[in-house]
Design a protein around this motif. Structure first.
Motif, PDB file in Angstrom:
ATOM      1  N   THR A   2      -6.158 -12.346  -0.214  1.00 51.20           N
ATOM      2  CA  THR A   2      -5.762 -13.352  -1.315  1.00 51.20           C
ATOM      3  C   THR A   2      -6.330 -13.315  -2.615  1.00 51.20           C
ATOM      4  OG1 THR A   2      -7.439 -15.107  -0.888  1.00 51.20           O
ATOM      5  CG2 THR A   2      -5.331 -15.075   0.537  1.00 51.20           C
ATOM      6  N   GLY A  20      -2.504  -3.863  -5.450  1.00 45.11           N
ATOM      7  CA  GLY A  20      -1.468  -4.600  -4.751  1.00 45.11           C
ATOM      8  C   GLY A  20      -0.185  -4.368  -5.592  1.00 45.11           C
ATOM      9  N   GLU A  21       0.849  -4.849  -4.894  1.00 45.22           N
ATOM     10  CA  GLU A  21       2.118  -4.610  -5.445  1.00 45.22           C
ATOM     11  C   GLU A  21       2.286  -5.387  -6.781  1.00 45.22           C
ATOM     12  OE1 GLU A  21       5.303  -5.479  -2.440  1.00 45.22           O
ATOM     13  OE2 GLU A  21       4.190  -4.666  -0.745  1.00 45.22           O
ATOM     14  N   ALA A  24       1.488  -9.140  -7.566  1.00 44.62           N
ATOM     15  CA  ALA A  24       0.630  -9.726  -6.266  1.00 44.62           C
ATOM     16  C   ALA A  24      -0.452 -10.661  -7.342  1.00 44.62           C
ATOM     17  CB  ALA A  24      -0.195  -8.666  -5.947  1.00 44.62           C
ATOM     18  N   TYR A 186      -7.226  -5.388  -1.550  1.00 44.35           N
ATOM     19  CA  TYR A 186      -5.557  -5.209  -1.623  1.00 44.35           C
ATOM     20  C   TYR A 186      -4.999  -6.474  -1.689  1.00 44.35           C
ATOM     21  CZ  TYR A 186      -1.525  -2.151  -1.051  1.00 44.35           C
ATOM     22  OH  TYR A 186      -0.274  -1.561  -1.357  1.00 44.35           O
ATOM     23  N   THR A 188      -2.223  -9.270  -1.350  1.00 47.31           N
ATOM     24  CA  THR A 188      -1.076  -9.516  -0.469  1.00 47.31           C
ATOM     25  C   THR A 188      -0.010 -10.361  -0.792  1.00 47.31           C
ATOM     26  OG1 THR A 188      -2.185 -10.510   1.282  1.00 47.31           O
ATOM     27  CG2 THR A 188      -2.055  -8.007   1.376  1.00 47.31           C
ATOM     28  N   GLU A 189      -0.630 -11.338  -1.720  1.00 44.90           N
ATOM     29  CA  GLU A 189       0.255 -12.335  -2.115  1.00 44.90           C
ATOM     30  C   GLU A 189       1.689 -12.081  -3.050  1.00 44.90           C
ATOM     31  OE1 GLU A 189      -2.453 -16.293  -2.593  1.00 44.90           O
ATOM     32  OE2 GLU A 189      -3.115 -14.341  -3.932  1.00 44.90           O
ATOM     33  N   GLN A 190       2.654 -12.663  -3.372  1.00 46.77           N
ATOM     34  CA  GLN A 190       3.762 -12.149  -4.172  1.00 46.77           C
ATOM     35  C   GLN A 190       3.936 -13.461  -5.295  1.00 46.77           C
ATOM     36  OE1 GLN A 190       5.945 -10.526  -6.501  1.00 46.77           O
ATOM     37  NE2 GLN A 190       4.995  -8.986  -4.854  1.00 46.77           N
ATOM     38  N   SER A 203       9.367  -3.056  -0.597  1.00 44.47           N
ATOM     39  CA  SER A 203       8.511  -2.542   0.372  1.00 44.47           C
ATOM     40  C   SER A 203       9.019  -1.328   0.898  1.00 44.47           C
ATOM     41  CB  SER A 203       8.203  -3.609   1.309  1.00 44.47           C
ATOM     42  OG  SER A 203       7.934  -5.089   0.756  1.00 44.47           O
ATOM     43  N   HIS A 424      -5.187  -0.147   2.573  1.00 43.92           N
ATOM     44  CA  HIS A 424      -4.908  -1.401   3.392  1.00 43.92           C
ATOM     45  C   HIS A 424      -6.058  -1.725   4.323  1.00 43.92           C
ATOM     46  CE1 HIS A 424      -1.166  -3.663   2.343  1.00 43.92           C
ATOM     47  NE2 HIS A 424      -0.649  -2.221   2.171  1.00 43.92           N
ATOM     48  N   SER A 427      -9.325  -2.610   2.847  1.00 39.81           N
ATOM     49  CA  SER A 427      -9.295  -3.987   2.342  1.00 39.81           C
ATOM     50  C   SER A 427      -9.526  -5.048   3.519  1.00 39.81           C
ATOM     51  CB  SER A 427      -8.093  -4.140   1.917  1.00 39.81           C
ATOM     52  OG  SER A 427      -7.952  -5.578   1.076  1.00 39.81           O
ATOM     53  N   SER A 428      -8.792  -4.679   4.513  1.00 40.59           N
ATOM     54  CA  SER A 428      -8.952  -5.770   5.749  1.00 40.59           C
ATOM     55  C   SER A 428     -10.274  -5.823   6.219  1.00 40.59           C
ATOM     56  CB  SER A 428      -7.717  -5.150   7.054  1.00 40.59           C
ATOM     57  OG  SER A 428      -6.394  -5.260   6.451  1.00 40.59           O
TER      58      SER A 428
END
Length: 536
Positions: A2, A20-21, A24, A186, A188-190, A203, A424, A427-428
């Motif tokens: 987040t 991030g995309e 994001a 990274y 991951t929210e949009q 995606s 990814h 980041s995790s």
């Protein structure tokens, strides 16, 4: 991850790659971090790889900031010359936090040069001279234009201060990135797309898994030019198409023309960079009925960069345009400023009405925008990521109107697909590691970083340690760690680093050095790797 989790990591002073995309919230997160730093008395250096991106974030290009200009390689003489420049040395010397936006458009060679200049000015072997480095961007978007300076050994200057290994395309392949070893955040929210089907298509493009259903959905959005609403912005891959359409459409309008000329002040070179990056033209021609797009964010007045509308009138006294946005809001548009700041002081400034004709814009200039709708001609897309950038500007599938599309438009660079999975994963791992830390420990790291930068610590509400934690008689894991390793998580000073090198050269083991310096063995090893004394 987040935005809040990324912000927590940034505040510890860690080097970070924020990605991030599209949509994001990368820019939002950086703006929040800049606001936090300034509240603590620290002025970050805000830069970007392109003039357009720099204008969006209120900074300057990294090329201008670092003094390298258009160079893509340096020898020792040029390095010394840049580092001895009074303005560059002062700018870099006082910087504690450096932000580089749109890192995807920076070549490996350029990043390596910037890193070397920072080290030379700071007179330290630490990556980038020991500053906190925040890299921001999405490698799925437009890649850098890379010259073959480092792939042809005949062209390499043998007096170059760096090794000739910069043969990659992307910044993460550079030695500078590897030495920096940033934490990957990274997002991951949009916050842009609100259409699940459209999100799945975007995606799929990122994952190189576009199937027949996705293609059919995209093809359903194909239209003929005459079937689209006149007030919808059109995206093209080439400037010549954009200029032709905007000029033709303005000429068609039979009404008086209003001219708004840009004003400027400050250093000529910096003004030139601002003008090049500003989406509003130096000479803005408007008429009643002109389709326009706002080129700057102003939440207070009700518009953001990318808001579309139509000029409905002009103020009778000032001749400022009055615009009715596509959502029905009427705004009297006043001139606004684009500035280059250095340590809180304005070095250059341009002033213009924050509008541009918007019957058409280029895909390149659309980066960073969010559009309710757009007409796109992607039939001449020629670069990896170009189609993806255009498609991801639109919030939902119903806002997409395609005049044409080729196969290249749905392709992203194959190297990035593989690297994205690594980002990814990393980041995790970072998210898990920080979430397992006690809040008090993180707070101490944040406080130490602010004080080390010469700031004034002001504890923010959302980071206060709960009474249960602060009143506990049990020592935190951080305090226990500091009992055993007094300098754990502390930044390395010049004297301590020289002592490390001396001990290493004397043949001391990493464990022995750790005990002498009061640091964890892992920290000793990481520092030796960064100094190039041992390999990973």
């Amino acid at each position: 991850m987040t935005q809040n989790e990324a912000l927590t990591i940034l505040k510890t002073g860690a080097n970070v790659f924020l990605t991030g995309e599209p949509g994001a919230g990368k820019t939002h997160t950086i703006n929040a971090y800049v606001k936090y730093l300034r509240a603590q008395g620290i002025e970050p250096a805000i830069t970007a790889s392109t003039g357009i991106a720099a204008t969006h974030i209120g900074g300057m290009t990294i090329h201008s900031w670092s003094g390298i200009g258009i160079r893509d390689k340096l020898d020792q003489y040029e390095l010394d010359k840049i580092a001895s420049n009074e303005y560059v040395a002062k700018r870099i010397g006082k910087t504690r936090v450096l932000i580089i936006d749109e890192i995807s458009m920076l070549s490996p060679a350029t990043l390596t040069i910037i890193e070397a200049v920072c080290r030379e000015v700071k007179q330290t072997n630490e990556p980038f001279g020991g500053m906190q480095i925040v890299l921001v961007g999405d490698f799925f978007q437009l890649p850098p234009i890379v010259k073959n300076s480092f792939t042809n050994t005949d062209d390499i200057n043998q007096d170059s201060f760096f090794e000739e290994e910069e043969v990659g395309i992307f910044a993460y392949q550079s030695q500078a990135w590897k030495k920096l070893s940033p934490i990957i955040c990274y997002l991951t929210e949009q916050h842009r797309q609100d259409d699940d089907m459209y999100l799945s298509i975007l995606s799929a493009i990122r994952a190189n898994s576009v199937n027949i259903d996705h293609i059919n959905k995209i093809n359903e959005r194909q239209v003929k030019l005459g079937d689209t609403h006149d007030n919808i912005t059109r995206l093209f891959s080439h400037n010549i198409d954009v200029d032709r359409i905007n000029n033709n459409e303005l000429i068609k309008i039979n009404s008086d023309q209003s001219t708004h000329v840009m004003q400027s002040s400050g250093k000529e070179k910096l003004v030139s960079v601002l003008i090049k990056g500003c989406l509003s033209p130096e000479k803005l021609l408007l008429k009643r009925g002109a389709v326009v797009m706002f080129t700057k964010n102003n939440i207070k007045d009700g518009y953001v960069n990318g808001t579309l509308g139509e000029v409905v009138d002009f103020d009778s006294n000032t001749r400022y345009p009055i615009v009715r946005t596509n959502n029905g809001k009427t705004i009297r548009v006043e001139p606004t400023d684009w500035v280059v700041e250095d340590n809180g002081k304005i070095k250059a400034q341009i002033t213009q009405i924050p509008l541009r004709l918007a019957w058409a814009i280029t895909v390149h200039k659309s980066q960073g925008m969010s559009l309710d709708a757009a007409v796109m001609d992607l039939s001449q897309v020629f670069e990896y990521g170009q189609g993806y950038v255009a498609l991801s500007r639109v919030r939902r599938l119903s806002g997409l109107h395609l005049l044409g599309i080729n196969e290249q438009a749905l392709k992203v660079h194959p190297q990035i697909i593989e690297q994205d999975s690594i980002f990814h994963r990393d980041s995790s791992n970072a998210e898990l590691a920080f979430n397992q830390m006690a809040k008090g420990d993180v707070l101490k790291m944040q406080k130490h970083f602010i004080l080390a930068c010469g700031g004034v610590w002001k504890e923010t509400k959302n980071l206060k340690v709960s009474p249960q934690e602060s009143d506990s008689k049990d020592k935190s894991s951080f305090e226990k760690l500091r009992e055993k390793h007094p300098k754990a998580y502390m930044r390395w000073g010049e004297e301590e680093q020289r002592e490390l090198i001396d001990l290493f050269n004397k043949g001391k083991t990493q464990s022995e050095i750790g005990k002498i310096l009061g640091r964890k063995t892992g920290g000793i090893r990481a520092r030796l790797v960064k100094l190039g004394l041992i390999e990973e």
